[in-house]
Design a protein around this motif. Sequence first.
Motif, PDB file in Angstrom:
ATOM      1  N   LYS A  50       0.815  -1.215   0.000  1.00 35.58           N
ATOM      2  CA  LYS A  50       0.000   0.000   0.000  1.00 35.58           C
ATOM      3  C   LYS A  50       0.850   1.266   0.000  1.00 35.58           C
ATOM      4  O   LYS A  50       0.369   2.336  -0.326  1.00 35.58           O
ATOM      5  CB  LYS A  50      -0.961   0.026   1.188  1.00 35.58           C
ATOM      6  CG  LYS A  50      -2.031  -1.052   1.101  1.00 35.58           C
ATOM      7  CD  LYS A  50      -3.163  -0.843   2.075  1.00 35.58           C
ATOM      8  CE  LYS A  50      -2.710  -0.783   3.504  1.00 35.58           C
ATOM      9  NZ  LYS A  50      -3.811  -0.678   4.471  1.00 35.58           N
ATOM     10  N   ASP A  52       2.145   2.818   2.574  1.00 36.55           N
ATOM     11  CA  ASP A  52       2.033   3.657   3.774  1.00 36.55           C
ATOM     12  C   ASP A  52       2.870   3.145   4.944  1.00 36.55           C
ATOM     13  O   ASP A  52       2.901   3.764   6.006  1.00 36.55           O
ATOM     14  CB  ASP A  52       0.575   3.790   4.210  1.00 36.55           C
ATOM     15  CG  ASP A  52      -0.035   2.463   4.657  1.00 36.55           C
ATOM     16  OD1 ASP A  52       0.488   1.397   4.268  1.00 36.55           O
ATOM     17  OD2 ASP A  52      -1.048   2.499   5.377  1.00 36.55           O
ATOM     18  N   ARG A  70       4.455   3.901   9.945  1.00 38.96           N
ATOM     19  CA  ARG A  70       3.222   3.885   9.151  1.00 38.96           C
ATOM     20  C   ARG A  70       2.698   5.319   9.071  1.00 38.96           C
ATOM     21  O   ARG A  70       2.616   6.017  10.073  1.00 38.96           O
ATOM     22  CB  ARG A  70       2.155   2.999   9.789  1.00 38.96           C
ATOM     23  CG  ARG A  70       0.879   2.921   8.955  1.00 38.96           C
ATOM     24  CD  ARG A  70      -0.196   2.077   9.602  1.00 38.96           C
ATOM     25  NE  ARG A  70       0.246   0.791  10.057  1.00 38.96           N
ATOM     26  CZ  ARG A  70       0.283  -0.327   9.304  1.00 38.96           C
ATOM     27  NH1 ARG A  70      -0.064  -0.280   8.050  1.00 38.96           N
ATOM     28  NH2 ARG A  70       0.680  -1.464   9.827  1.00 38.96           N
ATOM     29  N   LEU A  71       2.359   5.720   7.855  1.00 33.05           N
ATOM     30  CA  LEU A  71       1.809   7.051   7.635  1.00 33.05           C
ATOM     31  C   LEU A  71       0.300   7.027   7.808  1.00 33.05           C
ATOM     32  O   LEU A  71      -0.360   6.088   7.370  1.00 33.05           O
ATOM     33  CB  LEU A  71       2.140   7.540   6.220  1.00 33.05           C
ATOM     34  CG  LEU A  71       3.618   7.681   5.884  1.00 33.05           C
ATOM     35  CD1 LEU A  71       3.780   8.071   4.419  1.00 33.05           C
ATOM     36  CD2 LEU A  71       4.277   8.705   6.791  1.00 33.05           C
ATOM     37  N   LYS A  73      -1.551   9.521   6.534  1.00 34.46           N
ATOM     38  CA  LYS A  73      -1.975  10.016   5.228  1.00 34.46           C
ATOM     39  C   LYS A  73      -0.768   9.983   4.305  1.00 34.46           C
ATOM     40  O   LYS A  73       0.358  10.196   4.738  1.00 34.46           O
ATOM     41  CB  LYS A  73      -2.463  11.459   5.318  1.00 34.46           C
ATOM     42  CG  LYS A  73      -3.783  11.626   6.016  1.00 34.46           C
ATOM     43  CD  LYS A  73      -4.302  13.027   5.818  1.00 34.46           C
ATOM     44  CE  LYS A  73      -4.052  13.844   7.061  1.00 34.46           C
ATOM     45  NZ  LYS A  73      -4.580  15.196   6.982  1.00 34.46           N
ATOM     46  N   ARG A  75       1.807   8.409   1.079  1.00 32.51           N
ATOM     47  CA  ARG A  75       2.575   7.203   0.795  1.00 32.51           C
ATOM     48  C   ARG A  75       4.054   7.556   0.731  1.00 32.51           C
ATOM     49  O   ARG A  75       4.409   8.688   0.440  1.00 32.51           O
ATOM     50  CB  ARG A  75       2.167   6.628  -0.563  1.00 32.51           C
ATOM     51  CG  ARG A  75       0.747   6.232  -0.682  1.00 32.51           C
ATOM     52  CD  ARG A  75       0.357   5.942  -2.119  1.00 32.51           C
ATOM     53  NE  ARG A  75       1.456   5.407  -2.897  1.00 32.51           N
ATOM     54  CZ  ARG A  75       1.389   4.361  -3.689  1.00 32.51           C
ATOM     55  NH1 ARG A  75       0.258   3.741  -3.844  1.00 32.51           N
ATOM     56  NH2 ARG A  75       2.429   3.936  -4.351  1.00 32.51           N
TER      57      ARG A  75
END
Length: 101
Positions: A50, A52, A70-71, A73, A75
């Motif tokens: 994904k 992110d 992990r974001l 919002k 990428r």
Amino acid sequence: MIPIRSDVRVWLAVGRTDIRRGMNGLALQVQEALGRDPHAGDLYVFRGAKGDLIKILWHDGLGMSLYAKRLEKGRFLWPSPADGVVGISASQLAYMLDYAS
């Protein structure tokens, strides 16, 4: 933040990685797919499908560490699989961790 020395080598494992892998699975991927030694002190960065989530595998001379980010919002920008293994500087990694798109 990871205490990264400016002279450390950072390698991006381009393409998608099964991000469910843990420390041992990623170290094995470094050995088999990238042809490198995961205990040599370099940092290896992996991105999930994904985009992110990234994981960073690092052996500091005392033991293996696995970091994840992990974001909420956006990428992480990532090279194409056709680029092979991509080396970046420690400052480029710091920028990537601070300013993901």
